[in-house]
Scaffold this motif. Structure first.
Motif, short mmCIF file in Angstrom:
data_model
loop_
_atom_site.label_atom_id
_atom_site.label_comp_id
_atom_site.label_asym_id
_atom_site.label_seq_id
_atom_site.Cartn_x
_atom_site.Cartn_y
_atom_site.Cartn_z
N PRO A 33 0.81 -1.23 0.00
CA PRO A 33 0.00 0.00 0.00
C PRO A 33 0.84 1.27 0.00
O PRO A 33 0.29 2.36 -0.17
N ASP A 34 2.17 1.15 0.19
CA ASP A 34 3.04 2.33 0.18
C ASP A 34 3.35 2.82 -1.22
O ASP A 34 3.87 3.93 -1.40
N ILE A 35 3.04 2.02 -2.26
CA ILE A 35 3.36 2.41 -3.64
C ILE A 35 2.51 3.60 -4.06
O ILE A 35 1.29 3.59 -3.89
N ARG A 36 3.16 4.62 -4.61
CA ARG A 36 2.46 5.82 -5.09
C ARG A 36 2.65 6.04 -6.59
O ARG A 36 1.92 6.81 -7.20
N LEU A 37 3.66 5.41 -7.16
CA LEU A 37 3.93 5.53 -8.60
C LEU A 37 4.28 4.15 -9.12
O LEU A 37 5.19 3.49 -8.62
N LEU A 38 3.54 3.71 -10.14
CA LEU A 38 3.70 2.35 -10.66
C LEU A 38 3.92 2.42 -12.17
O LEU A 38 3.23 3.17 -12.87
N PHE A 39 4.90 1.66 -12.66
CA PHE A 39 5.20 1.63 -14.08
C PHE A 39 4.79 0.30 -14.69
O PHE A 39 5.07 -0.76 -14.12
N LEU A 40 4.14 0.36 -15.83
CA LEU A 40 3.92 -0.82 -16.67
C LEU A 40 4.97 -0.73 -17.78
O LEU A 40 4.92 0.16 -18.62
N VAL A 41 5.93 -1.65 -17.75
CA VAL A 41 7.09 -1.56 -18.63
C VAL A 41 6.98 -2.56 -19.77
O VAL A 41 6.90 -3.77 -19.54
N GLY A 42 7.00 -2.05 -20.98
CA GLY A 42 6.98 -2.93 -22.14
C GLY A 42 8.34 -3.57 -22.34
O GLY A 42 9.38 -2.96 -22.13
#
Length: 338
Positions: free
Chosen positions: A10-19
């Protein structure tokens, strides 16, 4: 999957979906997936996507794509105070640096009286502001898309060599000092001690590397600044400097420091480059992992280019370590021969 991850973290504030290469080959649309996830989780979590495959140039393109994806979301510079035409200039250093290097650069700049922000920041909740008053220095040479994105927000690039070795680091810091009106005496006082330590460390390595012939295969876009460093500060002879992509504007200060007639190759025509390398028989070859073992089997001494990407090499205090990355393979070869 995203929901499971966020429930666990729950600490995640920025998430990347990486191709990656497979996702791009099967045409997986991660941009639409990121939009859907943002609809579900924003503003608690921001979801971005970028390609990290390196299909177009090289794997370091992944960092460029990542930072470029973040630029549109950077907060804007506050309006100029009443009576002023624009906000005061502010310095931003762009490109991922090891924490220890970032701390050293911040300390040097602040000793000159120059406040600085770093992009990317260590914490996603501490994004630097950007606007027409932003002046930025590139800490890495493979950030063409990020630079364009920053310039679209009004930021201005400070041309400079990259901060590798004594000469490059001094010129890089000088570019900021000149822009922000730092007096020469203040600049000298701030940089003298670490510069002298770096020069002393390089003198030891120069004894081993002086006159050695080096060939760079294209790998990370670090090749031209590294070639400038090993030639001008360590006395190595440049046989060929290959780079996957040559951004002539960003590289102009570096190219000006290379010796006249340096053979520079752009792109990855591996067969021809291998033929030239075999014919030239350099003392040291900087190349990717896929070429290193075959070349070693042919009797060449190699340095894995990837080590130069993931090792902290920027700044005065790392100059000796950077030189050591080139001398150690030669020392190893001497021990094996003995």
């Amino acid at each position: 999957v995203v929901q499971q991850l966020l429930t666990r973290r729950p600490d995640i504030r920025l998430l990347f979906l990486v191709g990656s290469c497979p996702s791009e080959v099967i045409k997986l649309d991660l941009s639409r997936a990121a939009e859907r996830q943002n609809q579900m989780h924003f503003p608690a979590v921001r979801v971005l996507n970028y390609s990290g495959s390196g299909i177009e140039t090289t794997f370091t393109q992944g960092e460029d794509a990542c930072l470029a994806a973040m630029v549109p979301g950077l907060p804007a510079t506050a309006p100029a105070p009443a009576g002023a035409t624009e906000a005061a200039p502010a310095l931003m250093v762009v490109g991922t640096l090891a924490d220890v290097v970032e701390d050293q650069m911040r300390s040097l700049l602040e000793r000159m009286g120059v406040s600085v922000t770093f992009f990317p920041p260590r914490n996603s909740q501490s994004m630097p502001v950007v606007g027409p008053n932003t002046r930025y220095l590139l800490a890495q040479p493979f950030l063409a898309d990020t630079a364009r994105a920053l310039q679209s927000r009004g930021a201005q690039h400070l041309p400079a060599p990259f901060p590798l070795g004594v000469e490059g680091t001094t010129a890089w810091l000088q570019a900021a000092a000149t822009e922000f009106g730092v007096a020469p005496a203040v600049f000298e006082q701030a940089t003298a001690a670490p510069r002298q330590r770096a020069e002393k460390a390089l003198a030891v390595q120069r004894e081993m590397l002086q006159g050695q012939r080096i060939f760079f295969f294209p790998d990370s876009q670090l090749e031209i600044p590294l070639a400038r460093f090993v030639h001008r500060e360590l006395g190595m002879d440049l046989v060929e400097v290959g780079t996957p992509y040559l951004h002539r504007q960003h590289m102009a200060p570096e190219l000006a420091w290379l010796p006249t007639g340096t053979r520079i190759s752009e792109g990855q025509d591996v067969d021809r480059q291998l033929d030239r390398c075999l014919a030239d028989a350099p003392d040291l070859v900087v190349c990717g992992l896929g070429l290193a073992n075959p070349l070693e089997a042919e009797g060449f001494t190699t340095k894995w280019a990837i080590e130069l990407v993931f090792t902290p090499i920027q700044g005065f205090e790392q100059a000796g370590d950077l030189a050591g990355l080139f001398s150690r393979p030669l020392i190893r070869r001497l021990k094996l021969v003995a």
